[in-house]
Design a protein around this motif. Structure first.
Motif, PDB file in Angstrom:
ATOM      1  N   LYS A 147       0.826  -1.208   0.000  1.00  0.00           N
ATOM      2  CA  LYS A 147       0.000   0.000   0.000  1.00  0.00           C
ATOM      3  C   LYS A 147       0.860   1.259   0.000  1.00  0.00           C
ATOM      4  O   LYS A 147       0.566   2.227  -0.715  1.00  0.00           O
ATOM      5  CB  LYS A 147      -0.945  -0.025   1.207  1.00  0.00           C
ATOM      6  CG  LYS A 147      -2.066  -1.037   1.071  1.00  0.00           C
ATOM      7  CD  LYS A 147      -3.114  -0.917   2.164  1.00  0.00           C
ATOM      8  CE  LYS A 147      -2.635  -1.448   3.483  1.00  0.00           C
ATOM      9  NZ  LYS A 147      -3.733  -1.477   4.502  1.00  0.00           N
ATOM     10  N   ASP A 148       1.937   1.244   0.773  1.00  0.00           N
ATOM     11  CA  ASP A 148       2.841   2.396   0.801  1.00  0.00           C
ATOM     12  C   ASP A 148       3.499   2.602  -0.562  1.00  0.00           C
ATOM     13  O   ASP A 148       3.598   3.738  -1.051  1.00  0.00           O
ATOM     14  CB  ASP A 148       3.917   2.198   1.873  1.00  0.00           C
ATOM     15  CG  ASP A 148       3.367   2.287   3.284  1.00  0.00           C
ATOM     16  OD1 ASP A 148       2.241   2.785   3.458  1.00  0.00           O
ATOM     17  OD2 ASP A 148       4.070   1.831   4.217  1.00  0.00           O
ATOM     18  N   ALA A 149       3.956   1.498  -1.156  1.00  0.00           N
ATOM     19  CA  ALA A 149       4.622   1.594  -2.462  1.00  0.00           C
ATOM     20  C   ALA A 149       3.661   2.106  -3.526  1.00  0.00           C
ATOM     21  O   ALA A 149       4.015   2.954  -4.355  1.00  0.00           O
ATOM     22  CB  ALA A 149       5.194   0.232  -2.858  1.00  0.00           C
ATOM     23  N   ALA A 150       2.432   1.598  -3.510  1.00  0.00           N
ATOM     24  CA  ALA A 150       1.443   2.029  -4.504  1.00  0.00           C
ATOM     25  C   ALA A 150       1.110   3.509  -4.328  1.00  0.00           C
ATOM     26  O   ALA A 150       1.004   4.260  -5.314  1.00  0.00           O
ATOM     27  CB  ALA A 150       0.182   1.183  -4.380  1.00  0.00           C
ATOM     28  N   ARG A 151       0.950   3.936  -3.089  1.00  0.00           N
ATOM     29  CA  ARG A 151       0.614   5.346  -2.821  1.00  0.00           C
ATOM     30  C   ARG A 151       1.703   6.275  -3.348  1.00  0.00           C
ATOM     31  O   ARG A 151       1.412   7.359  -3.863  1.00  0.00           O
ATOM     32  CB  ARG A 151       0.416   5.548  -1.321  1.00  0.00           C
ATOM     33  CG  ARG A 151      -0.018   6.964  -0.969  1.00  0.00           C
ATOM     34  CD  ARG A 151      -0.393   7.110   0.495  1.00  0.00           C
ATOM     35  NE  ARG A 151       0.740   6.802   1.377  1.00  0.00           N
ATOM     36  CZ  ARG A 151       0.830   5.711   2.126  1.00  0.00           C
ATOM     37  NH1 ARG A 151      -0.128   4.805   2.108  1.00  0.00           N
ATOM     38  NH2 ARG A 151       1.879   5.509   2.903  1.00  0.00           N
ATOM     39  N   ASN A 152       2.943   5.848  -3.260  1.00  0.00           N
ATOM     40  CA  ASN A 152       4.061   6.702  -3.669  1.00  0.00           C
ATOM     41  C   ASN A 152       4.490   6.511  -5.120  1.00  0.00           C
ATOM     42  O   ASN A 152       5.144   7.391  -5.678  1.00  0.00           O
ATOM     43  CB  ASN A 152       5.268   6.444  -2.758  1.00  0.00           C
ATOM     44  CG  ASN A 152       5.006   6.864  -1.326  1.00  0.00           C
ATOM     45  OD1 ASN A 152       4.372   7.880  -1.078  1.00  0.00           O
ATOM     46  ND2 ASN A 152       5.487   6.064  -0.376  1.00  0.00           N
ATOM     47  N   SER A 153       4.129   5.374  -5.717  1.00  0.00           N
ATOM     48  CA  SER A 153       4.704   5.042  -7.023  1.00  0.00           C
ATOM     49  C   SER A 153       3.689   4.790  -8.133  1.00  0.00           C
ATOM     50  O   SER A 153       4.021   4.967  -9.305  1.00  0.00           O
ATOM     51  CB  SER A 153       5.611   3.802  -6.899  1.00  0.00           C
ATOM     52  OG  SER A 153       6.647   4.009  -5.973  1.00  0.00           O
ATOM     53  N   TRP A 154       2.473   4.327  -7.809  1.00  0.00           N
ATOM     54  CA  TRP A 154       1.565   3.893  -8.874  1.00  0.00           C
ATOM     55  C   TRP A 154       0.861   5.090  -9.507  1.00  0.00           C
ATOM     56  O   TRP A 154       0.033   5.749  -8.879  1.00  0.00           O
ATOM     57  CB  TRP A 154       0.526   2.908  -8.336  1.00  0.00           C
ATOM     58  CG  TRP A 154      -0.191   2.182  -9.432  1.00  0.00           C
ATOM     59  CD1 TRP A 154      -1.384   2.492  -9.996  1.00  0.00           C
ATOM     60  CD2 TRP A 154       0.281   1.025 -10.126  1.00  0.00           C
ATOM     61  NE1 TRP A 154      -1.706   1.603 -11.002  1.00  0.00           N
ATOM     62  CE2 TRP A 154      -0.694   0.691 -11.099  1.00  0.00           C
ATOM     63  CE3 TRP A 154       1.430   0.227 -10.014  1.00  0.00           C
ATOM     64  CZ2 TRP A 154      -0.548  -0.414 -11.954  1.00  0.00           C
ATOM     65  CZ3 TRP A 154       1.570  -0.855 -10.860  1.00  0.00           C
ATOM     66  CH2 TRP A 154       0.586  -1.170 -11.821  1.00  0.00           C
ATOM     67  N   THR A 155       1.187   5.376 -10.753  1.00  0.00           N
ATOM     68  CA  THR A 155       0.631   6.550 -11.443  1.00  0.00           C
ATOM     69  C   THR A 155       0.042   6.216 -12.806  1.00  0.00           C
ATOM     70  O   THR A 155      -0.612   7.063 -13.414  1.00  0.00           O
ATOM     71  CB  THR A 155       1.726   7.614 -11.651  1.00  0.00           C
ATOM     72  OG1 THR A 155       2.811   7.041 -12.427  1.00  0.00           O
ATOM     73  CG2 THR A 155       2.286   8.107 -10.320  1.00  0.00           C
ATOM     74  N   ILE A 156       0.244   5.012 -13.291  1.00  0.00           N
ATOM     75  CA  ILE A 156      -0.118   4.678 -14.668  1.00  0.00           C
ATOM     76  C   ILE A 156      -1.620   4.504 -14.858  1.00  0.00           C
ATOM     77  O   ILE A 156      -2.143   4.661 -15.956  1.00  0.00           O
ATOM     78  CB  ILE A 156       0.640   3.407 -15.134  1.00  0.00           C
ATOM     79  CG1 ILE A 156       0.550   3.257 -16.651  1.00  0.00           C
ATOM     80  CG2 ILE A 156       0.144   2.165 -14.405  1.00  0.00           C
ATOM     81  CD1 ILE A 156       1.427   2.143 -17.196  1.00  0.00           C
ATOM     82  N   SER A 157      -2.336   4.187 -13.788  1.00  0.00           N
ATOM     83  CA  SER A 157      -3.781   3.963 -13.878  1.00  0.00           C
ATOM     84  C   SER A 157      -4.404   4.192 -12.509  1.00  0.00           C
ATOM     85  O   SER A 157      -3.699   4.201 -11.492  1.00  0.00           O
ATOM     86  CB  SER A 157      -4.073   2.532 -14.346  1.00  0.00           C
ATOM     87  OG  SER A 157      -3.706   1.592 -13.334  1.00  0.00           O
ATOM     88  N   GLN A 164       5.351  -0.655 -14.223  1.00  0.00           N
ATOM     89  CA  GLN A 164       4.630   0.388 -14.961  1.00  0.00           C
ATOM     90  C   GLN A 164       5.356   0.774 -16.242  1.00  0.00           C
ATOM     91  O   GLN A 164       4.729   0.965 -17.292  1.00  0.00           O
ATOM     92  CB  GLN A 164       4.450   1.617 -14.074  1.00  0.00           C
ATOM     93  CG  GLN A 164       3.471   1.388 -12.933  1.00  0.00           C
ATOM     94  CD  GLN A 164       3.363   2.613 -12.047  1.00  0.00           C
ATOM     95  OE1 GLN A 164       2.482   3.461 -12.230  1.00  0.00           O
ATOM     96  NE2 GLN A 164       4.258   2.728 -11.071  1.00  0.00           N
ATOM     97  N   SER A 165       6.670   0.893 -16.159  1.00  0.00           N
ATOM     98  CA  SER A 165       7.461   1.231 -17.338  1.00  0.00           C
ATOM     99  C   SER A 165       7.337   0.144 -18.399  1.00  0.00           C
ATOM    100  O   SER A 165       7.195   0.432 -19.597  1.00  0.00           O
ATOM    101  CB  SER A 165       8.926   1.420 -16.940  1.00  0.00           C
ATOM    102  OG  SER A 165       9.727   1.694 -18.066  1.00  0.00           O
ATOM    103  N   TYR A 166       7.376  -1.106 -17.946  1.00  0.00           N
ATOM    104  CA  TYR A 166       7.244  -2.235 -18.880  1.00  0.00           C
ATOM    105  C   TYR A 166       5.877  -2.213 -19.573  1.00  0.00           C
ATOM    106  O   TYR A 166       5.783  -2.366 -20.796  1.00  0.00           O
ATOM    107  CB  TYR A 166       7.426  -3.552 -18.128  1.00  0.00           C
ATOM    108  CG  TYR A 166       7.055  -4.776 -18.944  1.00  0.00           C
ATOM    109  CD1 TYR A 166       7.932  -5.288 -19.899  1.00  0.00           C
ATOM    110  CD2 TYR A 166       5.814  -5.391 -18.779  1.00  0.00           C
ATOM    111  CE1 TYR A 166       7.575  -6.388 -20.664  1.00  0.00           C
ATOM    112  CE2 TYR A 166       5.452  -6.491 -19.530  1.00  0.00           C
ATOM    113  CZ  TYR A 166       6.338  -6.986 -20.481  1.00  0.00           C
ATOM    114  OH  TYR A 166       5.994  -8.072 -21.242  1.00  0.00           O
TER     115      TYR A 166
END
Length: 275
Positions: free
Chosen positions: A53-63, A147-149
């Motif tokens: 959850k922490d990683a997604a909050r800080n990193s997930w931007t593609i969707s 996400q980059s992939y």
């Protein structure tokens, strides 16, 4: 003449049938990824779930994304309106046993089990039997790599995941290894010959700090293998930029007689690119 007409007619029928056939590529099937919601499926492991959850909050931007439980995933997995990012533990007699993977799949009509779903990408994150805890440090980078992939693949087509940068471009950068990421035969004599102040072995805390602070011009090692990796066990050796999260090295291999870590040959190769 009749024979020629019949042959031409058959050719025309075949061409017409072929032109009407709709062949949907994986790229086309997944072209809606950025417009759909990705459900991050919680594992029930409090430490790993919080890290996700922490990683997604800080990193997930593609969707757009939301979290969901395993029970909710079971009811939604057939719905193509959703993608699902979930931790999968490989067991049994597969070549991938003993490792947990972060798997991204698309909701698929009629799916009864995970293997029935359309897979987008599968990325190793840690040992499934005895995780070291380092996965929490690297999850933000792994999410960025995924996400980059996906972003690149929806434009150029889906191919095997590989490093996007080269180790030969790391001249002038610091490379930080931890002891557990090295093969057991990387002895003191070898270290004196090939390692230096910019390519060195550090404590995990120093790696963690570099990852958390996004230290510039710094590459971090990360080896993923079963907790008790015997010779022949599948392992992954990664080199990741602490700041940009670009993947400089990605190798799936079998653990050798000296363990799953970076081999003397790999380390010598890295050093040669920097001289």
């Amino acid at each position: 003449m009749k024979k020629i007409i019949i042959i031409l007619s058959l050719v025309l029928v075949s061409v017409n049938a072929f032109s009407q056939a709709q062949i949907t590529t994986k790229k086309e099937k997944l072209s809606d990824f950025t417009m759909k919601t990705t459900k991050i499926v919680l594992t029930g492991n409090e430490f790993l779930d919080q890290s996700l959850k922490d990683a997604a909050r800080n990193s997930w931007t593609i969707s757009p994304y939301e979290v969901c439980t395993a029970e909710e995933f079971a009811t939604m997995k057939k719905d193509p309106k959703y993608y699902f990012l979930m931790v999968v533990q490989m067991g049994g007699k597969t070549s991938l046993q003993g490792i947990s993977y972060l798997t991204l799949v698309k909701g698929t009509q009629g799916a009864e089990k995970l293997s029935d779903m359309l897979e987008v990408v599968n990325f190793p994150i840690c040992a499934s039997d005895i995780p070291s805890g380092r996965e929490a440090t690297f999850l933000p980078a792994i999410l960025d790599i995924i996400q980059s992939y996906v972003e690149n693949s929806t434009i150029h087509g889906f191919k095997s995941l590989k490093a996007t940068r080269k180790m030969r471009s790391t001249s002038g950068m610091s490379i930080l290894f931890v002891e557990d990421d090295l093969a057991s035969n990387v002895d003191e004599a070898f270290r004196r010959k090939f390692l230096d102040n910019e390519m060195r072995i550090v404590e995990e805390e120093e790696q963690d700090d570099a990852a958390m602070n996004g230290t510039r011009h710094t590459i971090l090692s990360y080896v993923i293998a079963p907790g008790f990796a015997e010779k022949g066990a599948v392992c992954y050796r990664l080199m990741i930029d602490a700041r940009t999260h670009e993947l400089y090295y990605y190798k799936k291999a079998k653990a050798g007689p000296h363990g799953p870590g970076f081999t003397r040959g790999e380390l010598a190769g890295f050093a040669s690119h920097r001289r």
